[in-house]
Design a protein around this motif. Structure first.
Motif, PDB file in Angstrom:
ATOM      1  N   GLN A 257      -1.696   9.807  -5.490  1.00 25.10           N
ATOM      2  CA  GLN A 257      -2.705   8.803  -5.426  1.00 25.10           C
ATOM      3  C   GLN A 257      -1.754   7.775  -6.479  1.00 25.10           C
ATOM      4  OE1 GLN A 257      -6.716   9.137  -6.190  1.00 25.10           O
ATOM      5  NE2 GLN A 257      -6.961  10.651  -4.784  1.00 25.10           N
ATOM      6  N   VAL A 258      -1.952   6.448  -6.228  1.00 29.25           N
ATOM      7  CA  VAL A 258      -1.476   5.443  -7.152  1.00 29.25           C
ATOM      8  C   VAL A 258      -2.318   5.506  -8.511  1.00 29.25           C
ATOM      9  CG1 VAL A 258      -1.079   3.028  -7.703  1.00 29.25           C
ATOM     10  CG2 VAL A 258      -0.759   3.813  -5.385  1.00 29.25           C
TER      11      VAL A 258
ATOM     12  N   ASP B   8      -3.205   0.263  -9.883  1.00 30.65           N
ATOM     13  CA  ASP B   8      -3.765  -0.104  -8.744  1.00 30.65           C
ATOM     14  C   ASP B   8      -4.566  -1.327  -8.561  1.00 30.65           C
ATOM     15  OD1 ASP B   8      -4.069   0.385  -5.978  1.00 30.65           O
ATOM     16  OD2 ASP B   8      -5.225   2.446  -6.167  1.00 30.65           O
TER      17      ASP B   8
ATOM     18  N   ASN C  53       0.885  -1.188   0.004  1.00 28.25           N
ATOM     19  CA  ASN C  53      -0.027  -0.130   0.072  1.00 28.25           C
ATOM     20  C   ASN C  53       0.957   1.331  -0.086  1.00 28.25           C
ATOM     21  OD1 ASN C  53       0.313  -1.538   2.456  1.00 28.25           O
ATOM     22  ND2 ASN C  53      -0.477   0.305   3.572  1.00 28.25           N
TER      23      ASN C  53
END
Length: 269
Positions: A169-170, A175, A114
């Protein structure tokens, strides 16, 4: 490496002490189950990726395993080396693991996937370094979020914090869903077989000041949301944190926060 990875490196720089006081105790809970899932025992050559303060590495060493531990953050490695002198420690960032293919019997990553910008590449790197028949085991926080994880966003929103669409954010195409199906799909996509996932649930018992120490040091979602916040917003967030956590206080003045994690394993055929 991705912009998200660059952000993570900056975010964690020098924060080992604050992490160990707050989130480190939370993240330690699944460590034994993680090692069990990876079949770590006496003589196992295990790689602990994202070792943090060395909790998983120490438990593996106590089982008689031959431990190699890596982390991207120098302050984490210094903490791990000081507290857990047994084993080999090195600085490394997923997916760039500086080891030949197939040299470990098991690779474990406790709440690390994560924190990377390319989870697929990260799991592929773990698979690469284990031998045929070797195990890969990882943990992540689930979605929907348990009460403990929801607490941070609730405190921020109740404090009147503005939306933060600017937060790193990814990338969507890299993701995965933080669900059992999403995590098992991630491991299968990396070429692992016999993939399984279980949900670990527990109650995290902690001192309210220790738990607040994480966000106060810029760690976790609330720490990120409060980055560059005004003193007034920070005060309101702390006030809401105290209000929201009051229901979880026991007679000893400690918080009892329900939480959960996903633990997934796979084998290299």
């Amino acid at each position: 490496m991705t912009p998200f990875d660059d952000h993570e490196r900056e975010r964690w720089a020098g924060r080992a002490e604050a992490y160990a006081r707050s989130f480190g105790r939370l993240c330690a809970y699944p460590a034994e189950a993680l090692l069990d899932a990876a079949r770590v025992a006496a003589g196992t050559r295990v790689l602990d990726v994202g070792t943090g303060p060395g909790t998983v590495a120490a438990l593996a060493a106590a089982r008689g395993a031959t431990v190699t531990a890596v982390d991207a953050e120098a302050s984490m490695l210094a903490t791990a080396r000081a507290a857990r002198p047994a084993g080999r420690f090195a600085q490394a960032v997923l997916p760039r693991l500086p080891f030949p293919a197939g040299v470990f019997d098991a690779a474990v990553a406790n709440f690390v996937i994560n924190h990377v910008g390319d989870p697929r590449a990260a799991v592929a790197a773990l698979r690469r370094v284990v031998r045929p028949g070797g195990m890969v085991a990882v943990t992540v926080w689930p979605h929907p979020q348990p009460p403990l994880q929801r607490l941070w966003g609730q405190a921020y929103e109740a404090a009147g914090g503005p939306p933060r669409p600017d937060l790193p954010q990814v990338a969507a195409d890299r993701d995965f869903d933080r669900t059992p199906a999403g995590l098992t799909g991630l491991l299968r996509g990396a070429g692992l077989d016999a993939v399984r996932c279980e949900t670990l649930s527990w109650v995290h018992r902690t001192d309210p000041e220790d738990w607040w120490a994480g966000p106060a040091a810029g760690i976790g979602r609330l720490g990120l949301l409060l980055d560059d916040a005004t003193a007034d917003l920070r005060w309101r967030a702390r006030h809401e944190y105290d209000r929201l956590t009051a229901a979880y206080l026991d007679a000893d003045g400690l918080l009892n926060l329900p939480t959960a994690a996903l633990l997934a394993t796979g084998c290299l055929r």
